[in-house]
Write a protein that holds these residues in place. Sequence first.
Motif, PDB file in Angstrom:
ATOM      1  N   PRO A  25      43.357  45.622  31.091  1.00 19.38           N
ATOM      2  CA  PRO A  25      43.635  45.712  29.658  1.00 19.38           C
ATOM      3  C   PRO A  25      42.974  46.919  28.987  1.00 19.38           C
ATOM      4  O   PRO A  25      43.594  47.555  28.120  1.00 19.38           O
ATOM      5  N   THR A  96      45.574  53.710  44.391  1.00 18.59           N
ATOM      6  CA  THR A  96      44.739  54.912  44.453  1.00 18.59           C
ATOM      7  C   THR A  96      43.362  54.582  43.902  1.00 18.59           C
ATOM      8  O   THR A  96      43.227  54.045  42.806  1.00 18.59           O
ATOM      9  N   GLN A 151      41.209  32.160  41.767  1.00 17.46           N
ATOM     10  CA  GLN A 151      42.293  32.389  40.799  1.00 17.46           C
ATOM     11  C   GLN A 151      43.397  33.265  41.401  1.00 17.46           C
ATOM     12  O   GLN A 151      44.574  33.023  41.186  1.00 17.46           O
ATOM     13  N   VAL A 177      39.034  28.103  35.411  1.00 18.00           N
ATOM     14  CA  VAL A 177      39.498  28.001  36.807  1.00 18.00           C
ATOM     15  C   VAL A 177      39.486  26.534  37.259  1.00 18.00           C
ATOM     16  O   VAL A 177      40.395  26.086  37.970  1.00 18.00           O
ATOM     17  N   ALA A 313      39.016  40.151  27.601  1.00 15.83           N
ATOM     18  CA  ALA A 313      40.170  41.050  27.606  1.00 15.83           C
ATOM     19  C   ALA A 313      40.470  41.589  26.203  1.00 15.83           C
ATOM     20  O   ALA A 313      40.896  42.732  26.050  1.00 15.83           O
TER      21      ALA A 313
END
Length: 376
Positions: A25, A96, A151, A177, A313
């Motif tokens: 994010p 990458t 998760q 979770v 986030a």
Amino acid sequence: MRQAETTRTVNLLKEVDVAVIGAGPAGLAAALACAEAGVSTLLIDANDAPGGQLVKQTHKFFGSERQHAGTRGIQIPSLFTEKLANYPNVEIMWNTNASGFYDSGELVLEDEKRFMKILPKRMIVAAGASERFLIFRNNDLPGVYGAGAVQTLMNVYGVVPGDRVMMIGSGNIGLIVSYQLIQAGVDVAAVVEAAPCIGGYLVHAAKLRRAGVPILTSHTVLAAHGQESVTGATIAEVDKEWQPMPGTEREVECDVICLAVGLMPLVDVLWHAGCEMKYVPELGGHVPVRDENMRTSNPKVYAAGDSGGVEEASSAMVTGEIAGISAAKSLGHQAPGADARLAQLKADLAAIRSGPTGEKISAGVRCATVCGGVWE
Ligand SMILES: Cc1cc2nc3c(=O)[nH]c(=O)nc-3n(C[C@H](O)[C@H](O)[C@H](O)COP(=O)(O)OP(=O)(O)OC[C@H]3O[C@@H](n4cnc5c(N)ncnc54)[C@H](O)[C@@H]3O)c2cc1C
């Protein structure tokens, strides 16, 4: 980092205005801000798809609509990539890894086949965080997992880790979770928490309690049992110093021990870039000293999201956009209304960090922010 001799091929690729490391994010928001400002932007991620931690978050987000509250975490990355696709000044490299940054200002990237060098005018490090582990007897038995791994197994690959899980840690990750395990048909034996109170939001804890899961505060795990894999665990009560109290040990039957005991900022490239670093426990470990625009002590380097300190986030998206706008601005580019947007983002960040959970983060951020709020 000083340049070392290497026997593998290194291709000097090209110059770019801004390199963004990580497409979680924070990195997605940073790249979009750079794109909108019109600077050439290279977004790099070790994974083959965008989202970072979001790819496994099936629950709806809290907070402000500006940070996509009410949307499921897994749906957020495509909101960014759809917008990024409209900008020809953005290039994305998947699979990458950004593995080194040299004093010369070159950033080293590697994929399966080759090393590459790029020369970014600015770099935004949004590499996220890694999971912490816990020391206890037999903690290397198969069946001992990190919560992120559980998760990923369930929400990305559709595989449950076992039949009966003991969760260690009652922060939001441990609670969420645990609930997702129950939704997947897995029995959660207990949530074990060393602190005297639950660490995460009570709304998540309440859902677990309604499902009959005991949350054992002031408890810890002492050992995993089993020969080939986990068949059970010993837990015990702890005192105020988190030391196990003799005589309180008890056995719990489980085939998975899941550790949700915190995250640590991933900051390797920031160390390489010579950024001033500080140990700030409230933010999860070593973090870069930064100003309010997320610029580090290396004026060409910005940090965003969990790399700047473990948060959420929502704040990752905000710090990412702040870093993106600021990096572009330092190169003389800005989208219309960028200054007003920057002020709005800083107000959003203050709101996200307000309230009892935000107090700890705010204290950590104050500690990690350069005196006066901006570098001289
Ligand atoms: C179980 C769980 C539930 C959560 N629930 C919520 C919630 O409800 N609301 C909320 O706001 N937050 C939640 N969070 C927290 C949130 O997911 C993280 O704070 C957020 O994802 C951090 O964003 P980021 O972009 O900084 O890092 P990440 O999402 O971790 O992304 C980092 C990216 O960088 C890439 N990367 C790392 N190093 C390199 C490198 N050297 N080269 C190339 N790429 C690299 C990684 O592959 C990854 O894609 C939750 C977290 C977890 C684990």
